[in-house]
Write a protein that holds these residues in place. Structure first.
Motif, PDB file in Angstrom:
ATOM      1  N   SER A 185      -8.206   5.494  -1.276  1.00  0.00           N
ATOM      2  CA  SER A 185      -7.070   5.643  -1.005  1.00  0.00           C
ATOM      3  C   SER A 185      -6.554   7.046  -2.244  1.00  0.00           C
ATOM      4  CB  SER A 185      -6.316   4.395  -1.421  1.00  0.00           C
ATOM      5  OG  SER A 185      -6.240   3.911  -2.174  1.00  0.00           O
ATOM      6  N   ASP A 201      -2.603   9.231   2.139  1.00  0.00           N
ATOM      7  CA  ASP A 201      -4.388   8.003   2.623  1.00  0.00           C
ATOM      8  C   ASP A 201      -5.477   8.711   3.018  1.00  0.00           C
ATOM      9  OD1 ASP A 201      -3.738   6.790   0.351  1.00  0.00           O
ATOM     10  OD2 ASP A 201      -2.648   5.161   1.558  1.00  0.00           O
ATOM     11  N   ALA A 205       0.912  -0.637   0.224  1.00  0.00           N
ATOM     12  CA  ALA A 205       0.282   0.068  -0.011  1.00  0.00           C
ATOM     13  C   ALA A 205       0.758   1.126   0.255  1.00  0.00           C
ATOM     14  CB  ALA A 205      -1.266   0.354   1.647  1.00  0.00           C
TER      15      ALA A 205
END
Length: 211
Positions: free
Chosen positions: A132, A122, A65
């Motif tokens: 996101s 984010d 991520a």
């Protein structure tokens, strides 16, 4: 009227060398976020002739991520254009991951800025747009970056994030403009063998006061 965060490629080195204003950090940007690198580093005499694989010198830090967020933000700062690729396309995210994973004082300091900063951007994307950061459209990404792309002009609530953006922008430029495509984009002509060298042109010598 806001100033877009996209960097003028021709002045990238000025961005790299520009000093970020010192700002007090809020709790989200406090030092000590996450575990510190456990590796001791490569010492004072690395083998410069060896090609090291990512993660070979020390464990890397970014999660999947974080890599996606970093890639999206890199490409807001240095997007692809008609002359060169985007920052993420030439390995800048790998460079950033190596940088913040290194156990040296400068890198550890940047790690304490970059990791909370990626979390902030984010969270801000989710708060504003329900996605996101890497899932946003260009205009939505730019809207967030407009609020943090100038440390001196950022609103008080965005000061810590602006410090993150300044650090991340400098690292992105440093990573991009030391790659072959980045050097070519700067019109850097060093490290190239020449059949002859005629010296600086007269107009350059004149400007320097040498003739």
């Amino acid at each position: 009227m806001t100033t877009p965060p996209r960097m003028d490629r021709r002045t990238a080195l000025k961005w790299v060398l520009a000093a970020s204003a010192a700002m007090a950090l809020d709790p989200q940007f406090a030092r000590g976020q996450g575990a510190k690198p456990a590796a001791k580093g490569y010492g004072t005499d690395p083998d410069l002739m060896r090609h090291y694989k990512p993660g070979e010198l020390w464990p890397l830090t970014f999660t999947d991520a974080q890599r996606r967020t970093a890639a999206a933000l890199c490409d807001v700062i240095i997007p692809a254009d008609s002359e060169s690729p985007a920052a993420s396309a030439v390995g800048v995210v790998d460079f950033l991951d190596e940088w913040v994973s290194a156990p040296y004082p400068e890198q550890v300091e940047d790690r304490d800025i970059v990791l909370p900063g990626l979390a902030w951007i984010d969270a801000e994307a989710v708060k504003r747009f329900g996605k996101s950061f890497d899932g946003l459209g260009e205009a939505q990404m730019t809207a967030i970056c407009d609020d943090i792309c100038h440390t001196a002009e950022a609103k008080p609530e965005f000061k810590p994030a602006a410090r993150f953006f300044a650090t991340f922008r400098d690292l992105t430029a440093g990573g991009f403009y030391t790659t072959p495509p980045g050097r070519q984009d700067l019109r850097y002509v060093g490290n190239v063998p020449l059949a002859t060298f005629d010296g600086p042109p007269p107009e350059v010598l004149k400007q320097a006061g040498l003739i």
